[in-house]
Write a protein that holds these residues in place. Structure first.
Motif, PDB file in Angstrom:
ATOM      1  N   LEU A  16       0.830  -1.202   0.000  1.00 52.76           N
ATOM      2  CA  LEU A  16       0.000   0.000   0.000  1.00 52.76           C
ATOM      3  C   LEU A  16       0.867   1.256   0.000  1.00 52.76           C
ATOM      4  N   LEU A  17       1.951   1.202   0.775  1.00 50.92           N
ATOM      5  CA  LEU A  17       2.872   2.334   0.844  1.00 50.92           C
ATOM      6  C   LEU A  17       3.482   2.608  -0.532  1.00 50.92           C
ATOM      7  N   LEU A  18       3.869   1.517  -1.222  1.00 51.65           N
ATOM      8  CA  LEU A  18       4.477   1.667  -2.547  1.00 51.65           C
ATOM      9  C   LEU A  18       3.487   2.281  -3.529  1.00 51.65           C
ATOM     10  N   GLY A  37       8.153  22.422 -16.070  1.00 53.61           N
ATOM     11  CA  GLY A  37       8.946  21.237 -16.374  1.00 53.61           C
ATOM     12  C   GLY A  37      10.406  21.388 -16.003  1.00 53.61           C
ATOM     13  N   GLN A  38      11.011  20.296 -15.578  1.00 49.29           N
ATOM     14  CA  GLN A  38      12.433  20.262 -15.246  1.00 49.29           C
ATOM     15  C   GLN A  38      12.868  18.809 -15.402  1.00 49.29           C
ATOM     16  N   PRO A  39      13.715  18.512 -16.396  1.00 45.28           N
ATOM     17  CA  PRO A  39      13.987  17.110 -16.754  1.00 45.28           C
ATOM     18  C   PRO A  39      14.453  16.240 -15.595  1.00 45.28           C
ATOM     19  N   GLN A  40      15.376  16.740 -14.765  1.00 42.98           N
ATOM     20  CA  GLN A  40      15.896  15.878 -13.694  1.00 42.98           C
ATOM     21  C   GLN A  40      14.803  15.529 -12.696  1.00 42.98           C
ATOM     22  N   VAL A  41      14.050  16.554 -12.273  1.00 46.28           N
ATOM     23  CA  VAL A  41      12.983  16.308 -11.300  1.00 46.28           C
ATOM     24  C   VAL A  41      11.936  15.384 -11.911  1.00 46.28           C
ATOM     25  N   GLU A  42      11.606  15.628 -13.186  1.00 44.83           N
ATOM     26  CA  GLU A  42      10.634  14.760 -13.858  1.00 44.83           C
ATOM     27  C   GLU A  42      11.120  13.318 -13.876  1.00 44.83           C
ATOM     28  N   GLY A  43      12.404  13.148 -14.185  1.00 40.95           N
ATOM     29  CA  GLY A  43      12.952  11.800 -14.245  1.00 40.95           C
ATOM     30  C   GLY A  43      12.848  11.097 -12.905  1.00 40.95           C
ATOM     31  N   VAL A  44      13.212  11.809 -11.838  1.00 43.99           N
ATOM     32  CA  VAL A  44      13.185  11.185 -10.514  1.00 43.99           C
ATOM     33  C   VAL A  44      11.751  10.863 -10.102  1.00 43.99           C
ATOM     34  N   LEU A  45      10.833  11.788 -10.369  1.00 45.75           N
ATOM     35  CA  LEU A  45       9.438  11.544  -9.996  1.00 45.75           C
ATOM     36  C   LEU A  45       8.850  10.384 -10.791  1.00 45.75           C
ATOM     37  N   LEU A  46       9.197  10.338 -12.076  1.00 45.21           N
ATOM     38  CA  LEU A  46       8.695   9.241 -12.907  1.00 45.21           C
ATOM     39  C   LEU A  46       9.260   7.916 -12.400  1.00 45.21           C
ATOM     40  N   PHE A  47      10.529   7.960 -11.974  1.00 44.95           N
ATOM     41  CA  PHE A  47      11.148   6.776 -11.387  1.00 44.95           C
ATOM     42  C   PHE A  47      10.366   6.336 -10.158  1.00 44.95           C
ATOM     43  N   GLY A  48      10.045   7.293  -9.310  1.00 41.58           N
ATOM     44  CA  GLY A  48       9.291   6.958  -8.106  1.00 41.58           C
ATOM     45  C   GLY A  48       7.924   6.389  -8.439  1.00 41.58           C
ATOM     46  N   ALA A  49       7.240   7.033  -9.391  1.00 38.85           N
ATOM     47  CA  ALA A  49       5.886   6.596  -9.725  1.00 38.85           C
ATOM     48  C   ALA A  49       5.887   5.190 -10.317  1.00 38.85           C
ATOM     49  N   LEU A  50       6.751   4.968 -11.311  1.00 40.05           N
ATOM     50  CA  LEU A  50       6.787   3.663 -11.974  1.00 40.05           C
ATOM     51  C   LEU A  50       7.367   2.605 -11.045  1.00 40.05           C
ATOM     52  N   GLY A  51       8.420   2.994 -10.315  1.00 40.51           N
ATOM     53  CA  GLY A  51       9.070   2.047  -9.427  1.00 40.51           C
ATOM     54  C   GLY A  51       8.153   1.593  -8.307  1.00 40.51           C
ATOM     55  N   GLY A  52       7.398   2.528  -7.723  1.00 42.51           N
ATOM     56  CA  GLY A  52       6.465   2.172  -6.664  1.00 42.51           C
ATOM     57  C   GLY A  52       5.440   1.170  -7.159  1.00 42.51           C
ATOM     58  N   ALA A  55       7.262  -2.260  -7.968  1.00 55.02           N
ATOM     59  CA  ALA A  55       7.660  -2.992  -6.769  1.00 55.02           C
ATOM     60  C   ALA A  55       6.430  -3.495  -6.019  1.00 55.02           C
ATOM     61  N   GLY A  56       5.389  -2.643  -5.947  1.00 56.48           N
ATOM     62  CA  GLY A  56       4.171  -3.045  -5.254  1.00 56.48           C
ATOM     63  C   GLY A  56       3.540  -4.268  -5.891  1.00 56.48           C
ATOM     64  N   ILE A  57       3.457  -4.243  -7.220  1.00 56.85           N
ATOM     65  CA  ILE A  57       2.803  -5.359  -7.908  1.00 56.85           C
ATOM     66  C   ILE A  57       3.619  -6.647  -7.751  1.00 56.85           C
ATOM     67  N   VAL A  58       4.952  -6.521  -7.872  1.00 57.77           N
ATOM     68  CA  VAL A  58       5.793  -7.709  -7.715  1.00 57.77           C
ATOM     69  C   VAL A  58       5.630  -8.291  -6.308  1.00 57.77           C
ATOM     70  N   LEU A  59       5.679  -7.402  -5.325  1.00 59.23           N
ATOM     71  CA  LEU A  59       5.574  -7.850  -3.937  1.00 59.23           C
ATOM     72  C   LEU A  59       4.229  -8.533  -3.688  1.00 59.23           C
ATOM     73  N   TRP A  60       3.179  -7.922  -4.186  1.00 58.58           N
ATOM     74  CA  TRP A  60       1.839  -8.499  -4.056  1.00 58.58           C
ATOM     75  C   TRP A  60       1.828  -9.911  -4.639  1.00 58.58           C
ATOM     76  N   GLY A  61       2.321 -10.030  -5.860  1.00 65.00           N
ATOM     77  CA  GLY A  61       2.293 -11.335  -6.528  1.00 65.00           C
ATOM     78  C   GLY A  61       3.152 -12.367  -5.825  1.00 65.00           C
ATOM     79  N   GLN A  62       4.337 -11.942  -5.350  1.00 66.60           N
ATOM     80  CA  GLN A  62       5.274 -12.909  -4.788  1.00 66.60           C
ATOM     81  C   GLN A  62       4.901 -13.315  -3.366  1.00 66.60           C
ATOM     82  N   ARG A  63       4.352 -12.352  -2.585  1.00 67.34           N
ATOM     83  CA  ARG A  63       4.167 -12.610  -1.172  1.00 67.34           C
ATOM     84  C   ARG A  63       2.725 -12.911  -0.802  1.00 67.34           C
ATOM     85  N   LEU A  64       1.785 -12.348  -1.514  1.00 69.40           N
ATOM     86  CA  LEU A  64       0.402 -12.442  -1.057  1.00 69.40           C
ATOM     87  C   LEU A  64      -0.445 -13.375  -1.910  1.00 69.40           C
ATOM     88  N   MET A  65       0.184 -14.024  -2.886  1.00 68.90           N
ATOM     89  CA  MET A  65      -0.592 -14.935  -3.722  1.00 68.90           C
ATOM     90  C   MET A  65      -0.065 -16.338  -3.556  1.00 68.90           C
TER      91      MET A  65
END
Ligand code: FES
Lengths: 278, 461
Positions: A16-18, A37-52, A55-65
């Motif tokens: 849920l946190l992810l 717009g600012q490319p570096q900040v956009e890149g980091v935020l996009l990383f956070g959004a996609l990464g969260g 990681a959340g979906i992988v964790l759900w699948g691996q641990r809760l199924m």
């Protein structure tokens, strides 16, 4: 399953946190975009959004199924000779191909000629090479001039310097690019009034512009694969993968200090091709 | 089973009433995926391609494939008033004026580098485990073609910004084509629309890059995955895995969640690279100018080896029966062509060498086939030497070597390292094999059964 292990609940909270991270980063992206717009900040935020999310979906699948191991039988691929025979029957025998040899030959010929006719427009893609690889825009009487400029005068090229020149008023042919070099007094030779040399700028190895000149020992260097050419000895290659010398441009130093070409390069410029000596 | 209304049963019913595909989809959901990280490499390559398509579509909205000269009037001050091509200008506009444009461009370029890298890793996995053996030779060929297409995509894309570096890359490709005996001049002229630099070539590369090549890749990926479904996955030995079964997790939900998550994680890495690490700053290189080359001109990593081959191959341009064999021909065409052909045909070469034409679904451990493993390592060693040699000027500069010395060293390395690597690898594999023999027969020949407690036990032949 409604019974929850404490470990499971912790994993749930992490997932849920992810997902929350994804939401927060997504909102952040909106704000950054709206602010310009600012490319570096956009890149980091996009990383956070996609990464969260990831990681959340992988964790759900691996641990809760359920992680039940499935075993599936594997039959051999392909059905063997019978299957092939079964295919041949409707494919060839029913059509009676074996009795129509002549027709099949005729069909093959027709298709081949049609294919050839349809392939011919490939030649619209480019001009025939013809003699174009053997010639450049240089002609007798054309004066040497820097790109887009008036003809160059000898006193504008200091000793030890190099100037890239084209036929005066016509820099449309990039393969006419020529290096005009003021070598100064040639060591071991009586000083001559014409201390200028001119060579094609197109490397005879793979066609890069020969861009660097080492003044101390009069060596031209191609930056692509480091071929070195000895300016004082007809631009013969000294080292590197090039084999042919850079073709020299025949020219004359006029009384008014300008240079006039006496003709085109004596041989093709740039990389070699199979019929260049035929 | 009673018709208990489950989730979305109305929609599923509607779907099945019109297609009758419910049982097929059910079987698909139950498809078994053997569980090993190395099986995910191919998926990551696919995800990279999806990211490339998505960011690429964004870029096509702004890019102009034209060499027409324009005067730069945009916000990048050092370029003001300079005459540049419309293509170059449009890439500057994407980078400086389009919101999120630079991020998209950099993600696209970084992902292209990752794409080729992951394909190479996937291909290596398939090679070293022997997954290409019957019945999967076709899929090996398709995978190999996909690698070639990915490199062609990278090369055409690299040329589109029309900056100084991209022009140099195109010129060297043109010269390599020109060097082919008999057909070279025709090939080069038809491919580039005349003697390089031409106006036509940007538009051509653009069509190749955004339509023809991606179309081929999509078709081949479809066939590639389709064959995996038909033939089912290979799997590693051990546990209950045997030649006549597939052991792993089902597509739904296990694999589906893992793969979906992996897609987003791949995209996350691409976003981080694209956001924080500058790549291909074409405004620093300047627009393409046929008379200028920047030094050192570093190409994308996967073409470095060809550059290296061109650099260290000795000057050699013989005349055979009056026709010239150009200096670029052997290092630029023959050697890459020979190595690539050998790799592409490896399943058939190996079958001919070993006489093993049986179907195989269980994967080899890396030491179990010393000849194959040694050959793979030798090829990788060869390409590594060439790639390093592609940076010989940078290496010479940074480490204070004579360029001449480095070039000679790389020549010897390119000749000697592959055979040495072959022998060393072969001996290591043999040693490991012999150790295994001492320890008894490999687990693969034994049948096992699952115990109630979840463990496995042997049941004999
Ligand atoms: S192009 Fe000049 S050395 Fe290769």
């Amino acid at each position: 399953m409604t019974v929850r292990e404490p470990g499971e609940r912790r994993t749930e909270a992490t997932v849920l946190l992810l997902f929350g991270l994804t939401g927060a980063c997504g909102l952040g992206l909106l704000v950054v975009y709206a602010l310009g717009g600012q490319p570096q900040v956009e890149g980091v935020l996009l990383f956070g959004a996609l990464g969260g999310l990831g990681a959340g979906i992988v964790l759900w699948g691996q641990r809760l199924m359920p992680t039940r191991v499935h075993i599936e039988p594997r039959e051999p691929v392909g059905g063997g000779p019978e299957a092939v025979a079964g295919l041949q029957e409707p494919l060839a025998e029913e059509a009676g191909f074996s009795r129509r040899r002549l027709l099949i030959l005729g069909l093959g010929g027709a298709l081949a000629s049609l294919a050839a006719a349809l392939a011919i427009p490939v030649f619209s893609l480019g001009p025939a090479p013809g003699r174009s690889l053997f010639v450049t825009a240089w002609r007798a009487g054309r004066r040497l001039a820097p790109e887009g400029g008036p003809p160059v005068r000898a006193d504008e090229v200091p000793i030890g310097s190099v100037l890239t020149v084209f036929p005066d008023g016509d820099d449309s042919d990039p393969n006419a690019a020529t290096l005009l070099i003021h070598v100064g007094d040639r060591p071991g030779q009586a000083p001559t009034p014409d201390q200028f040399l001119a060579f094609s700028k197109i490397c005879t190895h793979a066609g890069c512009p020969v861009g660097l000149y080492r003044e101390q020992d009069h060596v031209l260097i191609c930056p692509c694969h480091q071929s070195e050419f000895d300016v004082l000895h007809g631009a013969q290659p000294l080292s590197g993968p090039a084999v042919r010398p850079l073709p020299p441009l025949p020219f004359r130093l006029e009384a008014d200090g300008t240079f006039t070409a006496l003709g085109d390069f004596p041989e093709p410029v740039g990389p070699s091709f199979w019929d260049m000596k035929l | 089973m009673s018709a208990r209304p489950g989730p979305a049963s109305g929609a599923l019913r509607w779907f099945d009433d019109r297609t009758g595909l419910a049982p097929v989809v059910r079987a698909g959901l139950r498809k078994v995926f053997p569980d090993h990280w190395s099986f995910l490499l191919g998926e990551i390559a696919l995800f990279c391609f999806v990211i490339l398509i998505l960011t690429g579509i964004f870029l096509t909205f702004f890019y102009v494939p034209s060499a027409a000269p324009v005067s730069y009037e945009g916000p990048y001050a050092p370029m003001h008033g300079r005459e540049v091509s419309a293509a170059y200008e449009s890439v500057l506009r994407i980078s400086f004026e389009t919101k999120a444009g630079l991020l998209m461009r950099q993600i696209h370029h970084w992902t292209a580098l990752l794409f080729v890298a992951v394909i190479v890793l996937h291909l290596s996995r398939v090679f070293f485990t022997g997954a290409f053996r019957r019945p999967r030779e076709l899929n090996w060929l398709m995978g190999f073609t996909l690698l070639a297409l990915a490199m062609a995509l990278g090369f055409t894309g690299y040329s589109l910004p029309d900056d100084l570096l991209s022009g140099t890359g195109a010129r060297i490709a043109y010269s390599a084509a020109l060097s082919i005996p008999f057909v070279g001049p025709w090939l080069a002229f038809l491919g580039f629309g005349g003697e390089i630099p031409t106006e036509a070539f940007l538009a051509r590369f653009y069509v190749l890059h955004i339509m023809l090549l991606p179309g081929l890749v999509i078709a081949l990926i479809g066939a590639h995955i389709g064959l995996v479904v038909l033939q089912k996955h290979t799997q590693y030995k051990g546990g209950p895995a045997r030649e006549d079964n597939v052991v792993g997790r089902a597509f739904w939900p296990g694999q589906a969640f893992l793969s979906t998550g992996l897609f987003f994680l791949t995209a996350a890495i691409a976003a981080l690279l694209g956001g924080l690490f500058q790549i291909n700053p074409i405004w620093l290189f300047g627009p393409f100018d046929a008379a200028i080359v920047s030094s050192p001109a570093q190409p994308d990593w996967y073409v470095g080896w060809r550059d290296g081959a061109l650099r260290i191959f000795p000057p050699f341009e013989p005349t055979v029966l009056g026709s010239t064999i150009p200096a670029a021909f052997i290092p630029g065409i023959v050697i890459p062509g020979a190595v690539f052909t050998a790799v592409a045909l490896w399943p058939f070469i190996e079958a001919a060498l070993t006489g093993d034409r049986e179907p195989h679904h269980l994967l080899d451990r890396i030491w179990e086939h010393p000849g194959r493993t040694a050959t793979g390592v030798a090829i990788l060693a060869f390409f590594s030497v060439l790639t390093l040699a592609g940076g010989n000027d940078v290496l010479a500069f940074s480490f204070g070597f004579e360029l001449e010395f480095l070039t000679n060293a790389f020549r010897w390395l390119a000749l000697l390292l592959p055979p040495v690597a072959w022998i060393v690898t072969w001996r290591l594999c043999r040693a490991r094999l012999r150790e295994g023999e001492r320890r008894g027969p490999p687990a693969a020949g034994r049948a096992v059964r699952r115990r109630p407690d979840g463990g496995f036990e042997e049941v004999g032949e």
